[in-house]
Scaffold this motif. Structure first.
Motif, PDB file in Angstrom:
ATOM      1  N   GLU A  64       0.826  -1.218   0.000  1.00 24.90           N
ATOM      2  CA  GLU A  64       0.000   0.000   0.000  1.00 24.90           C
ATOM      3  C   GLU A  64       0.855   1.262   0.000  1.00 24.90           C
ATOM      4  O   GLU A  64       0.431   2.295  -0.521  1.00 24.90           O
ATOM      5  CB  GLU A  64      -0.942  -0.017   1.199  1.00 24.90           C
ATOM      6  CG  GLU A  64      -2.099  -1.006   1.034  1.00 24.90           C
ATOM      7  CD  GLU A  64      -3.197  -0.751   2.040  1.00 24.90           C
ATOM      8  OE1 GLU A  64      -2.875  -0.729   3.250  1.00 24.90           O
ATOM      9  OE2 GLU A  64      -4.354  -0.574   1.623  1.00 24.90           O
ATOM     10  N   VAL A  65       2.054   1.188   0.583  1.00 27.39           N
ATOM     11  CA  VAL A  65       2.948   2.356   0.549  1.00 27.39           C
ATOM     12  C   VAL A  65       3.285   2.719  -0.890  1.00 27.39           C
ATOM     13  O   VAL A  65       3.197   3.889  -1.294  1.00 27.39           O
ATOM     14  CB  VAL A  65       4.231   2.063   1.367  1.00 27.39           C
ATOM     15  CG1 VAL A  65       5.279   3.156   1.126  1.00 27.39           C
ATOM     16  CG2 VAL A  65       3.911   1.948   2.853  1.00 27.39           C
TER      17      VAL A  65
ATOM     18  N   ASN B  79       2.436   5.534  -6.338  1.00 31.95           N
ATOM     19  CA  ASN B  79       2.355   5.448  -7.800  1.00 31.95           C
ATOM     20  C   ASN B  79       0.973   5.752  -8.357  1.00 31.95           C
ATOM     21  O   ASN B  79       0.859   6.339  -9.436  1.00 31.95           O
ATOM     22  CB  ASN B  79       2.784   4.043  -8.258  1.00 31.95           C
ATOM     23  CG  ASN B  79       4.262   3.808  -8.126  1.00 31.95           C
ATOM     24  OD1 ASN B  79       5.046   4.117  -9.016  1.00 31.95           O
ATOM     25  ND2 ASN B  79       4.683   3.237  -6.992  1.00 31.95           N
ATOM     26  N   LEU B  80      -0.086   5.346  -7.653  1.00 35.36           N
ATOM     27  CA  LEU B  80      -1.455   5.509  -8.165  1.00 35.36           C
ATOM     28  C   LEU B  80      -2.332   6.143  -7.089  1.00 35.36           C
ATOM     29  O   LEU B  80      -3.201   5.479  -6.505  1.00 35.36           O
ATOM     30  CB  LEU B  80      -2.019   4.140  -8.575  1.00 35.36           C
ATOM     31  CG  LEU B  80      -1.192   3.336  -9.594  1.00 35.36           C
ATOM     32  CD1 LEU B  80      -1.696   1.904  -9.679  1.00 35.36           C
ATOM     33  CD2 LEU B  80      -1.232   4.000 -10.959  1.00 35.36           C
TER      34      LEU B  80
ATOM     35  N   LEU C 197       1.086  -3.823  -8.998  1.00 36.67           N
ATOM     36  CA  LEU C 197       0.873  -2.392  -9.267  1.00 36.67           C
ATOM     37  C   LEU C 197       0.800  -2.115 -10.766  1.00 36.67           C
ATOM     38  O   LEU C 197       0.061  -1.225 -11.205  1.00 36.67           O
ATOM     39  CB  LEU C 197       2.002  -1.578  -8.628  1.00 36.67           C
ATOM     40  CG  LEU C 197       2.054  -1.594  -7.097  1.00 36.67           C
ATOM     41  CD1 LEU C 197       3.299  -0.868  -6.600  1.00 36.67           C
ATOM     42  CD2 LEU C 197       0.800  -0.943  -6.518  1.00 36.67           C
ATOM     43  N   GLY C 198       1.559  -2.874 -11.563  1.00 36.63           N
ATOM     44  CA  GLY C 198       1.482  -2.708 -13.010  1.00 36.63           C
ATOM     45  C   GLY C 198       0.113  -3.077 -13.548  1.00 36.63           C
ATOM     46  O   GLY C 198      -0.420  -2.418 -14.454  1.00 36.63           O
ATOM     47  N   ILE C 199      -0.497  -4.136 -13.016  1.00 38.22           N
ATOM     48  CA  ILE C 199      -1.845  -4.522 -13.430  1.00 38.22           C
ATOM     49  C   ILE C 199      -2.848  -3.440 -13.056  1.00 38.22           C
ATOM     50  O   ILE C 199      -3.728  -3.087 -13.855  1.00 38.22           O
ATOM     51  CB  ILE C 199      -2.218  -5.869 -12.787  1.00 38.22           C
ATOM     52  CG1 ILE C 199      -1.326  -6.980 -13.340  1.00 38.22           C
ATOM     53  CG2 ILE C 199      -3.683  -6.201 -13.018  1.00 38.22           C
ATOM     54  CD1 ILE C 199      -1.502  -8.320 -12.654  1.00 38.22           C
TER      55      ILE C 199
ATOM     56  N   ILE D 139       6.235   1.798 -12.993  1.00 36.37           N
ATOM     57  CA  ILE D 139       6.080   1.780 -11.532  1.00 36.37           C
ATOM     58  C   ILE D 139       7.435   2.032 -10.872  1.00 36.37           C
ATOM     59  O   ILE D 139       8.423   1.351 -11.178  1.00 36.37           O
ATOM     60  CB  ILE D 139       5.501   0.435 -11.064  1.00 36.37           C
ATOM     61  CG1 ILE D 139       4.101   0.223 -11.657  1.00 36.37           C
ATOM     62  CG2 ILE D 139       5.466   0.364  -9.545  1.00 36.37           C
ATOM     63  CD1 ILE D 139       3.068   1.222 -11.199  1.00 36.37           C
ATOM     64  N   GLN D 140       7.480   3.014  -9.986  1.00 38.66           N
ATOM     65  CA  GLN D 140       8.698   3.352  -9.253  1.00 38.66           C
ATOM     66  C   GLN D 140       8.657   2.715  -7.871  1.00 38.66           C
ATOM     67  O   GLN D 140       7.809   3.059  -7.048  1.00 38.66           O
ATOM     68  CB  GLN D 140       8.842   4.875  -9.127  1.00 38.66           C
ATOM     69  CG  GLN D 140       8.922   5.608 -10.445  1.00 38.66           C
ATOM     70  CD  GLN D 140      10.162   5.234 -11.230  1.00 38.66           C
ATOM     71  OE1 GLN D 140      11.232   4.994 -10.666  1.00 38.66           O
ATOM     72  NE2 GLN D 140      10.030   5.171 -12.555  1.00 38.66           N
TER      73      GLN D 140
END
Length: 500
Positions: free
Chosen positions: A364-365, A370-371, A426-428, A467-468
């Motif tokens: 979640e961090v 990122n989003l 996160l990419g999805i 995504i970073q």
């Protein structure tokens, strides 16, 4: 008979055929007896059927031509009309004059029957129906030309699409072939010295060639447990003995094992049989009778005996199946056991709730980093990561993504470790962010549980690359370590006083 017999309806009986050659006396008497016995039936049959058919068929030949579907045949007095007479009557009744289209607009060859309904609009109407008007003929011609043009455009577009797919496929095959040469001749012989170089990591990101994928996975995962093929055979024979004891007797004393209850051991081994048929059901190779059914059963059973403290957990079958598709049986077991011994996999498969919560908190961090819009949207519905992440992590995306795409995720996962599993998640979310922002809790959960089947590796990996995995100059490992540290300090502060 010498004279024709006159039938009651005015017809005449057909002429009798010539008598047959002279027969023997006995056979002739026999034939006369049969003829005499059936004379009354023959007379009834002739009068009631043949005479009626003769009367009806004769005027049918003289009837007017046309499209007769129902009703009786037109009377004999209705003589056929010529098409010109019908046209004149139509013009006199409607007051409209028909001007035929120029000869060039007419079809020269209409002897054949149209093969499709599209061509029917260009056919002239039958001679006994009113002809098309000029406006109608021109409109039909225009509609036909438009349909033909649209069909040609669609065909050209599909042809371009097929050519594009073939070009991409050929390009991909060429890249795989050239990469395979590099992996076989340069990287694998010098694995320890080249695995961390920038060139190898970039080549690794593009996906491993299928022919070297299993070998690279084995080297990347390692064998910290020092498992040998002989050890695998030992645990496999133990598993077979237990399965045999289950089928012969239900005695608990025969299946006791240190560190695990009898009920859990038996249920765990029996659960394998149920889950194998659910593993990649569309491939059919792991179904009962398939080429890899017994192999998958053996690997999972041997691991259950090797790690009774973990046993078999749903989701393991997908991981073992992917390894079996790329490695030999013993090598697949070695990679499977070492892979499940990693901290992240061990936490999930042993259902260590405190560790799982730390992984979710770390996720979640970077989710918020990122989003942020999607993160707040999920928060508004109290949608926590465990709803969708557990299934993704348990099967290492092999159940959620297409198999070829899941293997490419595995490629980079073997390179980067557990961090890439959460980066892929996160990419999805980034790939489908616009869609997810329009959904409520139920639809989000359903969508993330069963992702679209048309997801491509190019789109997904471009989103993963964006995504970073860095928050306040802290990377994944540092964020996770700080969460673990805070948890330990919290446990100390809230620990109960020691009892005397």
């Amino acid at each position: 008979r010498s004279a024709p017999e006159h039938l009651p309806h005015g017809g005449t009986a057909p002429a009798e055929p010539a008598p047959p050659p002279q027969e023997p006396a006995e056979r002739a008497r026999h034939r006369v007896g049969i003829a005499g016995a059936g004379s009354s039936f023959a007379e009834f049959f002739t009068r009631n059927f043949f005479t009626k058919r003769t009367k009806e068929l004769k005027p049918a030949v003289q009837s007017a031509p046309g499209w007769k579907l129902f009703g009786k045949v037109p009377p004999r007095e209705n003589l056929p009309k010529d098409s010109k007479i019908i046209q004149q009557e139509y013009e006199a009744r409607t007051g409209r004059m028909y001007k035929p289209p120029p000869p060039s607009a007419r079809r020269k060859n209409i002897e054949f029957e149209p093969l499709s309904t599209t061509a029917l609009i260009l056919e002239d109407r039958p001679a006994n129906l009113p002809a098309k008007s000029v406006e109608e003929a021109l409109r039909h011609r225009q509609e036909y030309d438009e349909m033909v043009a649209e069909a040609k455009k669609r065909e050209i577009k599909e042809a371009h699409k097929r050519k594009k797919i073939m070009r991409e496929r050929f390009k991909q095959e060429e890249n795989i072939a050239s990469a395979m040469v590099i992996w076989v001749n340069e990287i694998l012989p010098n694995w320890e010295g080249m695995r961390a170089t920038r060139r190898v990591r970039e080549l690794w990101w593009q996906g491993l060639p299928p022919s070297v994928r299993g070998k690279v996975w084995s080297l990347a995962v390692g064998n910290e447990l020092n498992i040998t093929p002989e050890l695998y055979e030992i645990f496999l024979s133990r598993a077979k003995e237990r399965w045999k004891s289950f089928s012969e007797t239900s005695s608990e004393n025969d299946i006791e094992d240190a560190g695990a209850s009898v009920a859990d051991r038996e249920a765990s081994l029996e659960l394998i049989k149920l889950d194998i048929s659910r593993t990649f059901p569309s491939l059919y190779i792991f179904q009962k009778g398939g080429p890899y059914h017994d192999l998958l059963h053996s690997v999972l059973g041997a691991y259950t005996c090797y790690r009774p403290d973990v046993g078999y957990v749903q989701g393991m079958s997908f991981i073992a199946a992917v390894l079996i598709l790329n490695l030999e049986e013993a090598d697949a077991f070695i990679a499977f056991a070492n892979l499940l011994n990693k901290p992240c996999q061990l936490a999930f498969f042993r259902v260590d709730h405190s560790m799982m919560l730390k992984y979710f908190a770390a996720f979640e961090v970077f989710f918020e980093e990122n989003l942020p819009k999607l993160f707040l949207h999920f928060k508004s519905y109290s949608l926590t990561p465990d709803i969708y992440l557990i299934d993704w992590i348990f099967t290492l995306y092999s159940k959620s993504l297409p198999l070829d795409l899941a293997c490419r995720v595995w490629d980079v996962f073997c390179r980067d470790g557990e961090e890439f599993l959460f980066r892929t998640g996160l990419g999805i979310l980034r790939l489908y962010e616009d869609i997810l922002l329009q959904m409520d809790f139920i639809h989000i959960a359903q969508f993330l549980t069963k992702l679209p089947e048309d997801i491509t590796s190019e789109k997904l990996f471009s989103c993963i690359a964006a995504i970073q995995m860095q928050n306040s100059n802290k990377k994944w490992a540092q964020v996770f370590a700080s969460l673990m540290k805070d948890n330990k300090e919290g446990d100390k502060n809230h620990s109960p006083a020691p009892k005397s």
